[in-house]
Scaffold this motif. Structure first.
Motif, PDB file in Angstrom:
ATOM      1  N   GLU A  90       0.820  -1.217   0.000  1.00 13.14           N
ATOM      2  CA  GLU A  90       0.000   0.000   0.000  1.00 13.14           C
ATOM      3  C   GLU A  90       0.854   1.267   0.000  1.00 13.14           C
ATOM      4  O   GLU A  90       0.528   2.247  -0.653  1.00 13.14           O
ATOM      5  CB  GLU A  90      -0.887   0.025   1.258  1.00 13.14           C
ATOM      6  N   ILE A  91       1.923   1.261   0.812  1.00 13.41           N
ATOM      7  CA  ILE A  91       2.758   2.456   0.978  1.00 13.41           C
ATOM      8  C   ILE A  91       4.190   2.133   0.578  1.00 13.41           C
ATOM      9  O   ILE A  91       4.788   1.192   1.098  1.00 13.41           O
ATOM     10  CB  ILE A  91       2.754   2.943   2.445  1.00 13.41           C
ATOM     11  N   GLN A  92       4.719   2.885  -0.365  1.00 13.60           N
ATOM     12  CA  GLN A  92       6.080   2.658  -0.829  1.00 13.60           C
ATOM     13  C   GLN A  92       6.901   3.930  -0.707  1.00 13.60           C
ATOM     14  O   GLN A  92       6.391   4.970  -0.284  1.00 13.60           O
ATOM     15  CB  GLN A  92       6.057   2.178  -2.288  1.00 13.60           C
ATOM     16  N   VAL A  93       8.169   3.840  -1.074  1.00  9.75           N
ATOM     17  CA  VAL A  93       9.061   4.977  -0.865  1.00  9.75           C
ATOM     18  C   VAL A  93      10.055   5.111  -2.010  1.00  9.75           C
ATOM     19  O   VAL A  93      10.476   4.114  -2.595  1.00  9.75           O
ATOM     20  CB  VAL A  93       9.797   4.804   0.494  1.00  9.75           C
ATOM     21  N   VAL A  94      10.381   6.352  -2.350  1.00 11.43           N
ATOM     22  CA  VAL A  94      11.497   6.638  -3.262  1.00 11.43           C
ATOM     23  C   VAL A  94      12.393   7.641  -2.547  1.00 11.43           C
ATOM     24  O   VAL A  94      11.936   8.712  -2.140  1.00 11.43           O
ATOM     25  CB  VAL A  94      11.018   7.235  -4.608  1.00 11.43           C
ATOM     26  N   PHE A  95      13.658   7.263  -2.373  1.00 11.00           N
ATOM     27  CA  PHE A  95      14.595   8.127  -1.647  1.00 11.00           C
ATOM     28  C   PHE A  95      15.352   9.049  -2.599  1.00 11.00           C
ATOM     29  O   PHE A  95      15.300   8.922  -3.808  1.00 11.00           O
ATOM     30  CB  PHE A  95      15.602   7.277  -0.867  1.00 11.00           C
ATOM     31  N   GLN A  96      16.106   9.933  -1.980  1.00 11.81           N
ATOM     32  CA  GLN A  96      16.854  10.929  -2.737  1.00 11.81           C
ATOM     33  C   GLN A  96      17.962  10.320  -3.584  1.00 11.81           C
ATOM     34  O   GLN A  96      18.124  10.672  -4.741  1.00 11.81           O
ATOM     35  CB  GLN A  96      17.481  11.932  -1.762  1.00 11.81           C
ATOM     36  N   ASP A  97      18.727   9.418  -2.970  1.00 11.98           N
ATOM     37  CA  ASP A  97      19.982   9.044  -3.594  1.00 11.98           C
ATOM     38  C   ASP A  97      19.854   7.792  -4.454  1.00 11.98           C
ATOM     39  O   ASP A  97      19.820   6.680  -3.951  1.00 11.98           O
ATOM     40  CB  ASP A  97      21.030   8.811  -2.501  1.00 11.98           C
ATOM     41  N   PRO A  98      19.802   7.973  -5.773  1.00 14.10           N
ATOM     42  CA  PRO A  98      19.645   6.803  -6.638  1.00 14.10           C
ATOM     43  C   PRO A  98      20.897   5.933  -6.674  1.00 14.10           C
ATOM     44  O   PRO A  98      20.874   4.838  -7.210  1.00 14.10           O
ATOM     45  CB  PRO A  98      19.371   7.418  -8.010  1.00 14.10           C
TER      46      PRO A  98
END
Ligand SMILES: Nc1ncnc2c1ncn2[C@@H]1O[C@H](COP(=O)(O)OP(=O)(O)OP(=O)(O)O)[C@@H](O)[C@H]1O
Ligand SMILES: [Mg+2]
Length: 277
Positions: A90-98
């Motif tokens: 349901e809840i996912q994340v994308v962070f700053q540092d690829p």
């Protein structure tokens, strides 16, 4: 009225103090914020104001000291490990540092198939979905066989977005997801976020310190100052006619009368930063 997808009420987050008698540090001091299905809420504020902490609390990665977080009507403030895992779809994340968010030794196919197999999708089916996910983020299907180091920052961020999309979440916490990218790549990745939202109806909690970015993507904007939300409202309203003195200072420090001039200034600023790096 639409029920909020995410409803944060009077949230207090305290980090334990360092040392034996270190006083706990109150990073969030009673924050309330809601996100509707399919909505983008931009979260801005100076460094250290608590933006990442709020995103982490929603993900179950920061301690909820007081207050509540509801998701789809369910209280998720204090979930056990298993319940939290169930919420991953349901809840996912994308962070700053690829560069650090993708495991360097896994192929793109393994990276994208992992959330699927972990949630019970049979391996052959997961493999098939990988091509579809790559397509959704504008990457060629032959990327599947390659390793993260073979891709640029912008491409890696597309892969991170594909991974976040794998389980078809309803909410993605995006913590400065374009801040590490150069300007033209930023614009393309932002457009990808918007296009994905139009197609899937996913909601974003979009953390950024970049006011141009927040203007571009947000339906509503929340302004954080020292662990509190000092202003929350319609994106255009907050960014063009801010009410709170702190927001006025924040936005006036970065006037945008002329987008071309502003673009020039940002390129110049970036050149200075790059020269220092
Ligand atoms: N794990 C932790 N333990 C103790 N204090 C922390 C921890 N994480 C963050 N803090 C403190 O909480 C405050 C808020 O940090 P947070 O990372 O949420 O800020 P931010 O708004 O995301 O800043 P930035 O724009 O620099 O990313 C800061 O003062 C920070 O030092
Ligand atoms: Mg942060």
């Amino acid at each position: 009225m639409t029920e909020p997808l995410l409803d944060v009420k009077d949230l207090v987050v305290e980090y334990p103090g360092s040392g034996l008698r270190g006083k706990p540090f109150r990073a969030l001091k009673g924050v309330s914020l809601d996100i509707l299905p399919g909505e983008t809420v931009g979260l801005v504020g100076e460094s250290g104001s608590g933006k990442t902490t709020l995103g982490r609390a929603v993900l179950g990665l920061a301690p909820v000291t007081e207050g509540t977080i509801h998701y789809g009507g369910q209280d998720i403030s204090h979930l056990g490990r298993r319940e939290r895992r169930a919420l991953a779809s349901e809840i996912q994340v994308v962070f700053q540092d690829p560069y650090s968010s993708l495991s360097p030794s896994m192929t793109i196919e393994e990276i994208l198939a992992e959330p699927l197999t972990a949630s019970g999708t049979p391996a052959p089916e997961a493999k098939k979905r990988v091509g579809d996910l790559l397509d959704q983020v504008g990457m060629p299907s032959d990327a599947a066989r390659r390793l993260p180091r073979e891709f640029s920052g912008g491409q890696r961020q597309r892969i991170a977005i594909a991974r976040a999309l794998a389980l078809e979440p309803k909410l993605i916490v995006c913590d400065e997801p374009v801040s590490a990218l150069d300007l033209s790549t930023q614009a393309r990745v932002l457009d990808l976020f918007i296009e994905i939202q139009e197609r899937t109806g996913v909601a974003y909690l979009f953390v950024t310190h970049d006011l141009a970015v927040v203007r571009h993507v947000s339906h509503r904007v929340a302004v954080m100052y020292r662990g509190e939300i000092v202003e929350y409202g319609d994106g255009d309203q907050v960014t063009s006619a801010p009410q709170h003195p702190y927001t006025q200072r924040l936005f006036m420090a970065a006037p945008v009368p002329d987008p071309d001039r502003q673009e020039e200034r940002r390129i110049a600023r970036r050149a200075v930063l790059d020269a220092e790096a």
